[in-house]
Enzyme design. Structure first.
Site, PDB file in Angstrom:
ATOM      1  N   HIS A  97       0.868  -1.204   0.000  1.00 30.28           N
ATOM      2  CA  HIS A  97       0.000   0.000   0.000  1.00 30.28           C
ATOM      3  C   HIS A  97       0.892   1.236   0.000  1.00 30.28           C
ATOM      4  CE1 HIS A  97      -3.871   2.112   1.242  1.00 30.28           C
ATOM      5  NE2 HIS A  97      -2.968   3.078   1.077  1.00 30.28           N
ATOM      6  N   HIS A 152       1.621   5.391  -1.772  1.00 25.73           N
ATOM      7  CA  HIS A 152       1.278   6.558  -2.600  1.00 25.73           C
ATOM      8  C   HIS A 152       2.558   7.111  -3.208  1.00 25.73           C
ATOM      9  CE1 HIS A 152      -2.858   6.824  -1.030  1.00 25.73           C
ATOM     10  NE2 HIS A 152      -2.306   6.277   0.034  1.00 25.73           N
ATOM     11  N   LYS A 171      -9.422  -0.133  -6.064  1.00 26.06           N
ATOM     12  CA  LYS A 171      -9.457   0.511  -4.741  1.00 26.06           C
ATOM     13  C   LYS A 171     -10.778   1.214  -4.504  1.00 26.06           C
ATOM     14  CE  LYS A 171      -7.834   2.259  -0.851  1.00 26.06           C
ATOM     15  NZ  LYS A 171      -6.769   3.202  -0.562  1.00 26.06           N
ATOM     16  N   HIS A 206     -10.518   1.290   1.582  1.00 22.53           N
ATOM     17  CA  HIS A 206     -10.305   2.291   2.637  1.00 22.53           C
ATOM     18  C   HIS A 206     -11.524   2.167   3.538  1.00 22.53           C
ATOM     19  CE1 HIS A 206      -8.755   6.214   4.276  1.00 22.53           C
ATOM     20  NE2 HIS A 206      -9.942   6.094   4.842  1.00 22.53           N
ATOM     21  N   HIS A 222      -4.689  -0.575   5.576  1.00 22.18           N
ATOM     22  CA  HIS A 222      -4.209   0.194   6.743  1.00 22.18           C
ATOM     23  C   HIS A 222      -5.153   0.124   7.935  1.00 22.18           C
ATOM     24  CE1 HIS A 222      -6.870   3.071   4.831  1.00 22.18           C
ATOM     25  NE2 HIS A 222      -5.996   3.446   3.934  1.00 22.18           N
ATOM     26  N   ASP A 245       1.475   2.699   3.498  1.00 17.99           N
ATOM     27  CA  ASP A 245       0.627   3.879   3.282  1.00 17.99           C
ATOM     28  C   ASP A 245       1.484   5.149   3.283  1.00 17.99           C
ATOM     29  OD1 ASP A 245      -1.692   5.204   2.614  1.00 17.99           O
ATOM     30  OD2 ASP A 245      -2.451   5.331   4.663  1.00 17.99           O
TER      31      ASP A 245
HETATM   32  O1  DOR Z   1      -3.330   9.641   5.426  1.00 20.31           O
HETATM   33  C1  DOR Z   1      -3.653   9.335   4.289  1.00 20.31           C
HETATM   34  N1  DOR Z   1      -3.055   9.887   3.214  1.00 20.31           N
HETATM   35  N2  DOR Z   1      -4.639   8.437   4.115  1.00 20.31           N
HETATM   36  C2  DOR Z   1      -5.145   8.153   2.923  1.00 20.31           C
HETATM   37  O2  DOR Z   1      -6.048   7.373   2.833  1.00 20.31           O
HETATM   38  C3  DOR Z   1      -4.647   8.873   1.710  1.00 20.31           C
HETATM   39  C4  DOR Z   1      -3.291   9.367   1.898  1.00 20.31           C
HETATM   40  C5  DOR Z   1      -2.856  10.371   0.839  1.00 20.31           C
HETATM   41  O3  DOR Z   1      -3.075  10.113  -0.345  1.00 20.31           O
HETATM   42  O4  DOR Z   1      -2.247  11.372   1.194  1.00 20.31           O
HETATM   43 ZN    ZN Z   2      -3.318   5.083   1.378  1.00 17.38          ZN
END
Ligand code: DOR
Ligand code: ZN
Length: 378
Positions: A19, A21, A119, A157, A195, A275
């Site tokens: 997971h 970004h 997702k 999520h 998460h 995450d």
């Molecule tokens: O804290 C987070 N940041 N939770 C999420 O679900 C998305 C993520 C983000 O893309 O910044």
């Molecule tokens: Zn995330």
């Protein structure tokens, strides 16, 4: 004479991040190397602006990620050995589910070989979730049917967005009002509860260890380093601490302990998902700060520290199950070839790292010294 039994070295199969970004454009170029160096594969979240809703967009995004890795190598900032690691990195792509996703998009996703999951962002739950789903079973039944038939996992999520539900209760409420009806309606759908942050989620995933007719687990969960190491006090320690703010938000200590128990259990349904969610420093230290902790560069050391705090490092097999084995088994992929070594070699996390703006980016545990670090990758 007493022999020292202190553990100093951990040798594991190369890990994956289930997971992550990575963002896009210039931001991607700043963050991709940390993950490519420390993980062989990553499930890349699709909450870009605009979101990655089609297979075609996912394939193009994958190419941009691979190009950014190559650009990092070409920059001369990394040793030949590090570049050799980074060039093995495989981004595993994910589609962003909307109320308008057509069922045949799932056929295209399966056929592509590069899309590994879809997702679910409940609309309004988190960063860039506005295009998400407001009524999952009402809007997405045909797509869920197709995913169930083809074995395409749904990554969830898991928070309700009802403003009347306390922010600390949104995950537990989601289990009752969305997760259970979803899994009752689609009993063969493969789901990852992303998460997880609560005792309720850890217990639910522990109890639901059923498999499909191919022997594949139907439900699994990822767990972040921050939710294993910190409870909600961290957000308020000595003042408001924006770099500890992520969604789902950190919870009470009883929940952290339940997550530690799940992660260190060796059970196949729990695996590593950082995450890691980069936001520029000035966007977190703001009157309305963004949610997300940036952990990718130091994540493996953080997880080792969490396992050690639970007395669970003596069995390196359980650590390796969480970092390197359970995820591939769930996704039907091979365990990575090679070996990563972590040692009790302290590493200090920088106060900031370079990012798109001069404000930089503040990594999780900035300025602190971590007891464990990755010392060799092969
Ligand atoms: O804290 C987070 N940041 N939770 C999420 O679900 C998305 C993520 C983000 O893309 O910044
Ligand atoms: Zn995330």
């Amino acid at each position: 004479m007493a022999l020292s039994t202190e553990l100093t070295t951990l040798t594991i199969a190369p890990p994956d991040d289930w997971h992550l970004h990575l963002r896009d454009g210039e931001a991607l170029e700043y963050v991709v190397a940390a993950t490519a160096l420390n993980f062989r594969r990553a499930i890349v979240m699709p909450n870009l602006k605009p979101p990655v809703t089609t297979t075609e967009q996912a394939m193009a995004y994958r190419e941009r990620i691979l190009a950014a890795v190559q650009k990092a190598c070409d920059s001369g900032q990394y040793s030949a050995a590090d570049c050799a690691q980074m060039q093995q990195f495989q981004p595993l792509m994910v589609l962003y589910l909307t109320g308008a996703t057509p069922a045949d998009e799932i056929d295209r996703a399966m056929a592509s070989g590069v899309v590994h999951a879809v997702k679910l962002y409940p609309a309004g739950a988190t960063t860039n979730s506005d295009a998400g789903v407001s009524d999952l079973l009402g809007q997405c039944s045909a797509v869920l049917e197709r995913m169930q038939a083809l074995g395409m996992p749904l990554l969830v999520h898991g928070e309700v967005t009802d403003a009347h539900v306390d922010v600390f209760d949104r995950e537990a409420a989601f289990i009752e009002s969305v997760m259970k009806p979803l899994r009752a309606g689609f009993p063969k759908l493969r789901v990852v509860f992303e998460h997880i942050t609560t005792r309720q989620a850890a217990e639910y995933v522990t109890e639901q260890a059923t498999r499909d007719e191919h022997g594949r687990l139907l439900l699994a969960a990822t767990i972040t380093p921050q939710h294993l190491l910190y409870n909600r006090n961290a957000i308020f320690k000595g003042g408001l601490q924006p770099h500890w703010y992520c969604l789902p938000i950190l919870k009470r200590e009883e929940h952290r302990l339940a997550l530690l128990k799940a992660a260190t259990s060796g059970l196949p349904q729990f695996f590593l998902g950082t995450d890691s969610a980069p936001h520029a420093r000035h966007l977190k230290e703001a009157s309305c700060g963004c949610a997300g902790c940036y952990s990718a560069p130091y994540a493996l050391g953080l997880y080792a520290e969490a396992f050690e705090s639970a007395g669970a490092l003596q069995s390196v097999e359980k650590f390796e199950a969480f970092t390197s084995r359970n995820g591939p088994a769930f996704y039907g992929l091979p365990v990575n070839a090679g070996k990563f070594t972590l040692q009790r070699t302290p590493e200090t996390v920088p106060e900031t790292l370079p990012f798109v703006t001069d404000s930089g980016i503040v990594p999780l545990r900035a300025g602190e010294t971590l007891p464990w670090s990755v010392t060799a990758r092969a």
